[in-house]
Design an enzyme around this catalytic site. Structure first.
Site: not given
Ligand code: 3PG
Length: 319
Positions: A42, A46, A70, A130
């Protein structure tokens, strides 16, 4: 467009996040993950170059299923799909993003953390969500509580997951896949240490499968003999007998078959967290299976390897 994005995510059971500012790193990361057993990523939207990263994975690492994360609007979803995203992940549940993906035939895994989110999500026809941010939203106990009223939904817990806390998620049937940036460690990404990413993937796959000794199967000649065999273990070791269609179990340790079955000497049941994931990884390594036992709902509950060892057949089973 692959038709089976959700199926593959479930089979792999791990969803690594790729969050890079240098788009030339995305495909080598995806390749290393795939070599380690995780051909799914994924790419989080960002960084301003995220769509380029995503497109690079699609072009340079075609074996990998690539999605965009995101994603917070239908416009972003459209751009991600245009860049090659084969599935969409969003931090929360935006009905217009969900509808856009559904209308365009692209799988979407929106984020939820409450019963209200799930009421909305299931009313939109979704069953896989999710669970975000997983750790601070109550982790597996929260998932299990939400499964009370929403028994048929499954989750991709993400946010705060690491090697230290992933095991209970990996053992839970409520978990569709485990997501996180812990699968693409920052140090390895910064130093282009693709071998370390591959090792991380291998370690995560091993933890997600959780192979362990399940039981020994004894081939008996008759129902009576099978019953007596299970009782033998009960009398000596207190392993309580339990009858199923083809056998009597003594505790979880021994299965006395009602008639001779696979294996000259009997069989060994290797327990795992998920037969779906184990089959995927073992078949990817070239192992062949010769027989699948299914429950009335059609779910595989035992998968026999084609080969035998030391006179024993070997099958996968749940824990
Ligand atoms: C996401 O975007 O799904 C989370 O920020 C991921 O969280 P993590 O960096 O703790 O795995």
């Amino acid at each position: 467009m692959r038709a089976n994005a959700m199926e593959l995510i479930e089979q792999v059971g791990l969803l690594p996040l790729v969050n890079v500012s240098d788009p030339s790193k995305a495909a080598p990361i995806a390749r290393a993950l795939s070599e380690g057993g995780i051909p799914v990523v994924e790419v989080t939207l960002r960084d301003k170059s995220a769509l380029e990263s995503l497109a690079n994975v699609r072009k340079e690492q075609p074996e990998t299923l690539v999605g965009a994360g995101t994603v917070k609007s239908p416009e972003q979803a459209a751009r991600a799909i245009e860049a090659g995203a084969e599935f969409i992940v969003s931090p929360g549940l935006n009905p217009s993003t969900v509808k856009y993906c559904q209308e365009n035939g692209v799988a979407i895994i929106p984020g939820v953390s409450t019963a209200s989110d799930l009421e909305l999500g299931t009313s939109l026809g979704l069953r896989t969500f999710k669970f975000f941010p997983a750790d601070v939203s109550g982790g597996l106990p929260a998932i299990n509580a939400l499964r009370g009223p929403f028994g048929d939904v499954r989750f991709v817990p993400t946010g705060g997951i690491s090697f230290e806390n992933m095991t209970p998620y990996a053992e839970s049937g409520a978990v569709f896949a485990i997501g996180g940036s812990f699968l693409t460690p920052k140090g390895a990404v910064e130093s282009n240490d693709w071998a370390a990413i591959k090792r991380t993937a291998e370690r995560a796959v091993e933890a997600s499968l959780g192979f362990a000794m399940g039981h020994v199967g004894i081939n008996c000649e008759s129902v009576e003999e099978a019953k007596e065999t299970a009782n033998w273990f009960d009398e000596r070791f207190g392993l309580k007998p339990r009858e199923i269609d083809i056998s009597f179990f003594a505790g979880k340790a021994v299965e006395a078959m009602k008639k001779p079955s696979f294996g000259r000497c009997g069989h060994i049941g290797i327990a795992c967290n998920s037969i779906t994931r184990a089959l995927y990884q073992l078949e990817r390594k070239g192992l062949k299976f010769r027989f699948f036992k299914k429950n009335p709902e059609g779910k595989i509950i035992a998968a026999y390897l084609e080969e035998e060892v030391g006179g024993f057949a070997v099958h996968l089973c749940g824990k």
